[in-house]
Every structure is written in structure tokens, then in C-alpha cells.
Design a protein around this motif. Structure first.
Motif, PDB file in Angstrom:
ATOM      1  N   PRO A  50     -40.706 -18.031 120.680  1.00 27.16           N
ATOM      2  CA  PRO A  50     -39.360 -17.514 120.488  1.00 27.16           C
ATOM      3  C   PRO A  50     -38.828 -16.870 121.770  1.00 27.16           C
ATOM      4  N   ALA A  51     -37.533 -16.685 121.795  1.00 25.60           N
ATOM      5  CA  ALA A  51     -36.907 -16.045 122.957  1.00 25.60           C
ATOM      6  C   ALA A  51     -36.941 -14.528 122.787  1.00 25.60           C
ATOM      7  N   THR A  52     -36.804 -13.847 123.916  1.00 25.86           N
ATOM      8  CA  THR A  52     -36.746 -12.384 123.927  1.00 25.86           C
ATOM      9  C   THR A  52     -35.430 -11.966 124.547  1.00 25.86           C
ATOM     10  N   GLU A  53     -34.806 -10.988 123.940  1.00 21.01           N
ATOM     11  CA  GLU A  53     -33.524 -10.463 124.408  1.00 21.01           C
ATOM     12  C   GLU A  53     -33.727  -9.037 124.899  1.00 21.01           C
ATOM     13  N   ILE A  54     -33.075  -8.719 126.016  1.00 17.56           N
ATOM     14  CA  ILE A  54     -33.056  -7.327 126.457  1.00 17.56           C
ATOM     15  C   ILE A  54     -31.622  -6.928 126.748  1.00 17.56           C
ATOM     16  N   VAL A  55     -31.333  -5.682 126.492  1.00 23.91           N
ATOM     17  CA  VAL A  55     -30.034  -5.098 126.817  1.00 23.91           C
ATOM     18  C   VAL A  55     -30.321  -3.932 127.753  1.00 23.91           C
ATOM     19  N   ILE A  56     -29.633  -3.943 128.898  1.00 25.83           N
ATOM     20  CA  ILE A  56     -29.857  -2.943 129.927  1.00 25.83           C
ATOM     21  C   ILE A  56     -28.576  -2.158 130.139  1.00 25.83           C
ATOM     22  N   ALA A  57     -28.628  -0.842 129.967  1.00 22.86           N
ATOM     23  CA  ALA A  57     -27.476   0.022 130.211  1.00 22.86           C
ATOM     24  C   ALA A  57     -27.371   0.298 131.707  1.00 22.86           C
ATOM     25  N   HIS A  58     -26.222  -0.010 132.278  1.00 20.50           N
ATOM     26  CA  HIS A  58     -25.965   0.264 133.697  1.00 20.50           C
ATOM     27  C   HIS A  58     -25.078   1.509 133.799  1.00 20.50           C
ATOM     28  N   GLY A  59     -24.676   1.835 134.980  1.00 23.74           N
ATOM     29  CA  GLY A  59     -23.762   2.951 135.170  1.00 23.74           C
ATOM     30  C   GLY A  59     -24.468   4.284 135.145  1.00 23.74           C
ATOM     31  N   LYS A  60     -23.687   5.328 134.893  1.00 24.35           N
ATOM     32  CA  LYS A  60     -24.218   6.687 134.907  1.00 24.35           C
ATOM     33  C   LYS A  60     -25.348   6.843 133.892  1.00 24.35           C
ATOM     34  N   GLY A  61     -26.517   7.233 134.379  1.00 24.01           N
ATOM     35  CA  GLY A  61     -27.677   7.426 133.523  1.00 24.01           C
ATOM     36  C   GLY A  61     -28.417   6.143 133.185  1.00 24.01           C
ATOM     37  N   GLY A  62     -27.868   5.004 133.596  1.00 22.08           N
ATOM     38  CA  GLY A  62     -28.492   3.723 133.290  1.00 22.08           C
ATOM     39  C   GLY A  62     -29.464   3.297 134.374  1.00 22.08           C
ATOM     40  N   VAL A  63     -29.916   2.064 134.277  1.00 21.24           N
ATOM     41  CA  VAL A  63     -30.866   1.495 135.216  1.00 21.24           C
ATOM     42  C   VAL A  63     -30.364   0.126 135.661  1.00 21.24           C
ATOM     43  N   THR A  64     -30.989  -0.421 136.676  1.00 21.39           N
ATOM     44  CA  THR A  64     -30.581  -1.734 137.163  1.00 21.39           C
ATOM     45  C   THR A  64     -31.484  -2.817 136.592  1.00 21.39           C
ATOM     46  N   ASP A  65     -30.932  -4.018 136.484  1.00 18.77           N
ATOM     47  CA  ASP A  65     -31.750  -5.124 136.005  1.00 18.77           C
ATOM     48  C   ASP A  65     -32.886  -5.422 136.982  1.00 18.77           C
ATOM     49  N   ALA A  66     -32.658  -5.158 138.262  1.00 10.23           N
ATOM     50  CA  ALA A  66     -33.700  -5.373 139.273  1.00 10.23           C
ATOM     51  C   ALA A  66     -34.887  -4.433 139.068  1.00 10.23           C
ATOM     52  N   SER A  67     -34.673  -3.300 138.397  1.00  9.93           N
ATOM     53  CA  SER A  67     -35.776  -2.381 138.125  1.00  9.93           C
ATOM     54  C   SER A  67     -36.403  -2.630 136.762  1.00  9.93           C
ATOM     55  N   VAL A  68     -35.735  -3.394 135.898  1.00  4.23           N
ATOM     56  CA  VAL A  68     -36.231  -3.641 134.535  1.00  4.23           C
ATOM     57  C   VAL A  68     -36.987  -4.960 134.422  1.00  4.23           C
ATOM     58  N   LEU A  69     -36.376  -6.042 134.883  1.00  2.77           N
ATOM     59  CA  LEU A  69     -36.939  -7.374 134.659  1.00  2.77           C
ATOM     60  C   LEU A  69     -38.366  -7.540 135.201  1.00  2.77           C
ATOM     61  N   PRO A  70     -38.685  -7.039 136.389  1.00  2.34           N
ATOM     62  CA  PRO A  70     -40.082  -7.177 136.856  1.00  2.34           C
ATOM     63  C   PRO A  70     -41.087  -6.429 135.979  1.00  2.34           C
ATOM     64  N   ASP A  71     -40.672  -5.285 135.431  1.00  2.00           N
ATOM     65  CA  ASP A  71     -41.581  -4.488 134.605  1.00  2.00           C
ATOM     66  C   ASP A  71     -41.957  -5.195 133.301  1.00  2.00           C
ATOM     67  N   LEU A  72     -41.090  -6.097 132.830  1.00  4.60           N
ATOM     68  CA  LEU A  72     -41.336  -6.771 131.553  1.00  4.60           C
ATOM     69  C   LEU A  72     -42.025  -8.125 131.699  1.00  4.60           C
ATOM     70  N   ALA A  73     -42.143  -8.619 132.914  1.00  5.85           N
ATOM     71  CA  ALA A  73     -42.638  -9.979 133.144  1.00  5.85           C
ATOM     72  C   ALA A  73     -44.031 -10.234 132.571  1.00  5.85           C
ATOM     73  N   ASP A  74     -44.963  -9.324 132.784  1.00 13.57           N
ATOM     74  CA  ASP A  74     -46.329  -9.556 132.293  1.00 13.57           C
ATOM     75  C   ASP A  74     -46.358  -9.718 130.773  1.00 13.57           C
ATOM     76  N   ALA A  75     -45.667  -8.863 130.054  1.00 11.03           N
ATOM     77  CA  ALA A  75     -45.663  -8.942 128.591  1.00 11.03           C
ATOM     78  C   ALA A  75     -44.971 -10.224 128.115  1.00 11.03           C
ATOM     79  N   ILE A  76     -43.838 -10.557 128.714  1.00 12.01           N
ATOM     80  CA  ILE A  76     -43.086 -11.744 128.303  1.00 12.01           C
ATOM     81  C   ILE A  76     -43.891 -13.007 128.569  1.00 12.01           C
ATOM     82  N   SER A  77     -44.744 -12.996 129.579  1.00 16.77           N
ATOM     83  CA  SER A  77     -45.518 -14.190 129.926  1.00 16.77           C
ATOM     84  C   SER A  77     -46.497 -14.604 128.830  1.00 16.77           C
ATOM     85  N   PHE A  78     -46.710 -13.770 127.821  1.00 11.19           N
ATOM     86  CA  PHE A  78     -47.575 -14.148 126.713  1.00 11.19           C
ATOM     87  C   PHE A  78     -46.930 -15.206 125.817  1.00 11.19           C
ATOM     88  N   ILE A  79     -45.643 -15.445 126.001  1.00 16.71           N
ATOM     89  CA  ILE A  79     -44.979 -16.582 125.353  1.00 16.71           C
ATOM     90  C   ILE A  79     -44.878 -17.658 126.427  1.00 16.71           C
TER      91      ILE A  79
END
Length: 175
Positions: A118-147
Motif C-alpha cells: 500500500p501507499a503511505t501518505e504524509i502531511v508536513i506543516a511548513h511555515g512558522k513552527g513547521g518543518v521542511t520536507d527536506a528534513s522529514v522525507l530522509p527520516d522516514l525512508a528506512d521505515a517506508i522501505s519495508f514496503i
């Protein structure tokens, strides 16, 4: 007072403090995806990191979901319907293909894995108090690779796609 009652009192105080601290961070309410009961989602969920983009993992109330940050700035749902070929932006980060589903200037970015069922969806809040996709996507790669990635479904760039060669039609000659 003997050492035993003091030790029990200390253990009780530490336990009560831990309970109070966890009560300060409420459970994140999410809706599970239609395929949340897929065993591959269980593989993803058990391998998720404790922190993403420097934000601590939170408890959620739905199967095959996760959240990080207080307030939550990264939300994850495994078991969403996979997407097919698309012209939307697709990027590969640490071997995982992600399709950006909305406008990159939106305050919340929604990514879906491409080529994984199955596919995995992520929602990333940007802006004030948020984070960047460049800081999120690498952190999730190992877990997602199990699919596993389907062999024929990968992100392509315009350089990867060849356009048909146009063979000029000869003009009739006048004799």
C-alpha cells in the motif's frame, strides 16, 4: 522512615509525574486509511523513528498512523490507495519515490509514496513552527522501505522520457 517506604514513595512520585507529563500531550486524532490493516503497514509503523525533523513522536488514535511534534507538524498514514502515473512533481529521497499532491506554496504539503502498495501518505506543516520536507522525507525512508518498490513504477524526470522520433515525410518531387 525506613528506606523501603521512602523508595515506594519515590517510585510513586516518579510514576505520577510521568503520567502528568503524558497527559499534557494529548493523543493526535487521525482517520485510518482504507488499507491500514495491511501487514506491510505494520512493518512500517514498527520501524518509524522516535524523532522526525527533530520533533518527538506522538501517540495517535488510529491504526497505521503516526505523528511528530507538539503541535503535530508531521502526520503519517499507511494504507492509502496507491496513485498511478501522474504529471505531478515526483522526487526520490533515499530510494523512496514521493509525489507532491498539492501546490508547493501551500502551508501543509501532502506527499504520497509512488510505486509501493500500500501507499503511505504524509502531511508536513511548513511555515512558522513547521518543518521542511527536506528534513522529514530522509527520516522516514528506512521505515517506508519495508514496503517494496514495484519494479516498473519509479519517478521519472523529463530527461528519462524519450519523445518519439519524427521522421520527416519526403515531399513529392516534381518531374
Amino acid at each position: 522512615m525506613s528506606h523501603r517506604p521512602r523508595r515506594l514513595l519515590t517510585v510513586f512520585a516518579v510514576g505520577a509525574a510521568a503520567l502528568l507529563l503524558t497527559a499534557c500531550t494529548p493523543t493526535v486524532a487521525l482517520d485510518p486509511a482504507a488499507g491500514a490493516n495491511n501487514p506491510r503497514c505494520a512493518d512500517v509503523i514498527v520501524h518509524l523513528p522516535d524523532t522526525v525533523a527533530g520533533k518527538a513522536k506522538r501517540e495517535t488514535n488510529a491504526q497505521a498512523t503516526a505523528a511528530w511534534g507538539d503541535p503535530a507538524v508531521v502526520l503519517l498514514r499507511c494504507g492509502v490507495t496507491p496513485i498511478g502515473p501522474t504529471t505531478k512533481p515526483c522526487i526520490t529521497v533515499n530510494g523512496i519515490d514521493w509525489v507532491l499532491e498539492n501546490n508547493p506554496i501551500d502551508t501543509d504539503l501532502r506527499y504520497i509514496t509512488f510505486g509501493r502498495v500500500p501507499a503511505t501518505e504524509i502531511v508536513i506543516a511548513h511555515g512558522k513552527g513547521g518543518v521542511t520536507d527536506a528534513s522529514v522525507l530522509p527520516d522516514l525512508a528506512d521505515a517506508i522501505s519495508f514496503i517494496p518498490q514495484k519494479k516498473q513504477q519509479k519517478c521519472l524526470s523529463t530527461a528519462d522520457v524519450t519523445s518519439p522520433t519524427v521522421t520527416p515525410t519526403p515531399l513529392p518531387s516534381s518531374k
